[in-house]
Design a protein around this motif. Structure first.
Motif, short mmCIF file in Angstrom:
data_model
loop_
_atom_site.label_atom_id
_atom_site.label_comp_id
_atom_site.label_asym_id
_atom_site.label_seq_id
_atom_site.Cartn_x
_atom_site.Cartn_y
_atom_site.Cartn_z
N ILE A 1 0.79 -1.43 0.02
CA ILE A 1 -0.21 0.18 0.10
C ILE A 1 0.90 1.17 -0.25
O ILE A 1 0.44 2.43 -0.60
CB ILE A 1 -1.05 0.10 1.13
CG1 ILE A 1 -1.84 -1.05 1.19
CG2 ILE A 1 -1.82 1.39 1.18
CD1 ILE A 1 -2.85 -1.12 -0.10
N LEU B 1 1.70 2.11 -3.61
CA LEU B 1 0.51 2.84 -4.25
C LEU B 1 0.57 4.30 -3.91
O LEU B 1 0.30 5.21 -4.56
CB LEU B 1 -0.62 1.96 -4.03
CG LEU B 1 -0.64 0.56 -4.63
CD1 LEU B 1 -1.83 -0.27 -4.26
CD2 LEU B 1 -0.87 0.81 -6.16
N ASP B 2 0.58 4.46 -2.22
CA ASP B 2 0.51 5.78 -1.68
C ASP B 2 1.58 6.77 -2.29
O ASP B 2 1.36 8.12 -2.50
CB ASP B 2 0.47 5.62 -0.36
CG ASP B 2 -0.89 5.26 0.21
OD1 ASP B 2 -1.81 4.98 -0.41
OD2 ASP B 2 -0.84 4.81 1.49
N ASP C 1 0.37 8.44 -5.44
CA ASP C 1 -1.09 8.38 -5.21
C ASP C 1 -1.56 9.66 -6.36
O ASP C 1 -2.84 9.27 -6.88
CB ASP C 1 -1.61 8.87 -3.92
CG ASP C 1 -3.03 8.93 -3.71
OD1 ASP C 1 -3.74 7.84 -4.00
OD2 ASP C 1 -3.57 10.17 -3.39
N PHE D 1 -1.74 7.84 -9.92
CA PHE D 1 -3.10 6.98 -9.80
C PHE D 1 -4.23 7.67 -9.93
O PHE D 1 -5.34 6.99 -10.52
CB PHE D 1 -2.97 5.64 -8.81
CG PHE D 1 -1.81 4.88 -9.11
CD1 PHE D 1 -2.12 3.82 -10.22
CD2 PHE D 1 -0.65 4.66 -8.55
CE1 PHE D 1 -1.22 2.64 -10.56
CE2 PHE D 1 0.40 3.69 -9.03
CZ PHE D 1 -0.05 2.80 -10.14
N SER E 1 -5.91 -1.72 -8.55
CA SER E 1 -4.59 -1.47 -8.84
C SER E 1 -3.68 -2.07 -7.58
O SER E 1 -4.12 -2.17 -6.50
CB SER E 1 -4.12 -0.28 -9.28
OG SER E 1 -4.45 0.61 -8.14
N THR E 2 -2.52 -2.63 -8.06
CA THR E 2 -1.78 -3.30 -6.93
C THR E 2 -0.22 -3.12 -7.36
O THR E 2 0.13 -2.89 -8.40
CB THR E 2 -1.77 -4.68 -6.96
OG1 THR E 2 -1.51 -5.58 -8.09
CG2 THR E 2 -3.09 -5.22 -6.23
N SER E 3 0.57 -2.80 -6.25
CA SER E 3 2.09 -3.14 -6.36
C SER E 3 2.61 -4.36 -6.47
O SER E 3 2.20 -5.37 -6.11
CB SER E 3 2.70 -2.40 -5.06
OG SER E 3 4.10 -2.37 -5.20
N PHE F 1 3.65 -2.01 -11.04
CA PHE F 1 2.33 -2.08 -10.81
C PHE F 1 1.71 -2.74 -11.77
O PHE F 1 1.83 -3.00 -13.04
CB PHE F 1 1.80 -0.61 -10.82
CG PHE F 1 2.52 0.32 -9.73
CD1 PHE F 1 2.18 0.45 -8.42
CD2 PHE F 1 3.61 1.09 -10.02
CE1 PHE F 1 2.82 1.25 -7.57
CE2 PHE F 1 4.23 1.79 -9.19
CZ PHE F 1 3.80 1.78 -7.73
#
Length: 446
Positions: free
Chosen positions: A169, A172-173, A176, A179, A196-198, A205
């Motif tokens: 997370i 992803l952050d 941000d 995204f 969506s995922t790392s 991603f």
């Protein structure tokens, strides 16, 4: 909303791009002032057939019959049913109009990959069947401003996280704002981006595109999504790449495809009510396996693609299938029987989505038509088993594609010839490049 209404509702749009996908999945087309857009909608536009058959540099194919032998004739390009959409990665308000190529007499041009997919879909429809498709697209965010590629610094912290961050997370952050803009842009373009995922690579991603009962639209979504991600990343000050393997030491990027098939009642013909699936699922699996060796060039179309297809690196190298087994080329995911489906795991992120879906769905249909039977499902590590192998290098894949007896059942002869000529030309000239020059070539193009 029809296309003319869209233009009237968006008076801020001053220019449009009309674009078709060539055999490498590159957008080829023109810039047109918005005041002439209605003419394009009504009459189409024209450019040479050879434009859909350029190499990765955008050069004509040497000795292509499309160029001198046929006088470099024009095709007629007409809007697809997708219509206009915004291009949120550009500064000025601009609209994109996807187009596809026809002959002067109105017949589809056999060298257009979107028409190849449509022909396969129509064969399903003739049997009262409809493929339902979802895709998982992996890509890397890359700082390519220096001599070596590296993960971009986080816009939030300014730090570079030089490690794989699987399902992180925090990763992803860190991106941000990118995204958030990406999902807003997908909404504006009507691309059904889901989770969506790392991933396991450096700055890697994955974004899932929701399942869709229109395979043409699903391929459009993937093609447009790749264009959007690459364009939007540049606006954020870094690169995004769907290149199969930008970093030798990390896993590459795949484009996994999930598909099921529904009948005229909307029921999943792969659903047996239990975990194993129906006989038709087995036929479709067999078709995919039987065509896999010869169609590898579609799933791994570039020199760099083969750096991803190595044992033990999360990409399949052998031809086999299994239930809930990620070491196999074909996986049958667990879950509700009503959602029973096939996951095809061979393609890299660098593919042309139209050709990829044509090869997958066409092969599955051959299996269904012939009632082909697959070998036994694999349990355990497929990498450690003595199984038929996917071609391990580009030249072998070109040979297999060119001389296949199977592919002509779902790919037009003209497309096969054009694709082989394209790949042979690229094979020749890429041999002259250094490793750094190859990365530079593929980073933005694929």
């Amino acid at each position: 909303m029809n296309m003319k209404d869209w233009l009237r509702k968006h008076p801020e749009v001053r220019t449009i791009r009309v674009a078709a996908a060539d055999l490498n999945g590159q957008a080829r087309g023109k810039r047109v002032p918005a005041r002439f857009a209605e003419s394009v909608v009504k009459n189409g536009t024209r450019f040479p057939f050879s434009v859909l058959n350029l190499d990765i540099w955008g050069e004509d194919i040497d000795d292509s019959p499309l160029v001198f032998e046929q006088g470099d004739q024009d095709g007629v390009l007409k809007p697809t049913e997708r219509g206009f959409m915004p291009m949120p990665w550009l500064e000025a308000p601009t609209a994109l109009l996807p187009i596809w190529m026809f002959r002067e007499n109105g017949q589809p041009y056999e060298g257009d990959p979107r028409h190849a997919l449509n022909a396969v879909v129509q064969r399903y429809k003739a049997r009262g069947l409809t493929p339902v498709v979802a895709m998982e697209l992996e890509f890397f965010l890359i700082d390519d401003s220096g001599k070596t590629l590296q993960v971009p610094p986080s816009p939030r912290s300014g730090k570079r996280r030089k490690a794989a961050e699987t399902l992180s997370i925090r990763a992803l952050d860190a991106f941000d704002t990118f995204f958030t803009d990406l999902y807003d842009a997908c909404e504006a373009m009507d691309i059904p981006a889901d989770t969506s995922t790392s991933e396991t690579g450096l700055g890697q991603f994955e974004v899932n595109l929701m399942h869709c009962d229109d395979a043409l639209r699903a391929a459009d979504d993937a093609w447009l999504f790749k264009m959007l991600v690459k364009g939007l990343a540049r606006r954020h000050g870094f690169a995004a790449s769907f290149m199969a393997k930008p970093y030798p030491e990390y896993s590459g990027s795949g484009l996994h495809t999930h598909f099921s098939v529904i009948d005229e009642k909307g029921e999943n013909v792969f659903d047996s009510g239990g975990p194993k699936g129906t006989q038709m699922l087995r036929h479709a699996v067999a078709g995919c396996l039987n065509a896999m060796h010869d169609s590898t060039l579609v799933f791994a179309p570039h020199q760099n693609s083969y750096e991803r297809l190595v044992p033990g690196k999360h990409a399949p190298t052998s031809i086999g299938w299994g239930y809930e087994n990620r070491t196999t080329a074909i996986r049958i995911p667990a879950g509700s029987p009503s959602a029973r489906r096939i996951e095809h795991r061979v393609a890299g992120g660098d593919v042309n989505p139209y050709l990829m879906l044509t090869a997958i769905l066409g092969a599955a249909l051959c299996g269904i038509e012939d009632q082909q039977e697959p070998p036994s499902a694999i349990t355990g590590n497929a990498y450690a088993m003595d199984l038929p192998q996917i071609p391990t290098d580009w030249e072998a894949a070109i040979e297999a594609f060119e001389h296949s007896d199977t592919l002509y059942r779902f790919l037009p002869k003209e497309l096969i010839r054009n694709f082989v000529q394209t790949k042979r030309q690229e094979l020749h000239y890429i041999a002259e490049l250094s490793a750094e020059e190859r990365v530079e070539l593929y980073l933005d193009t694929v």
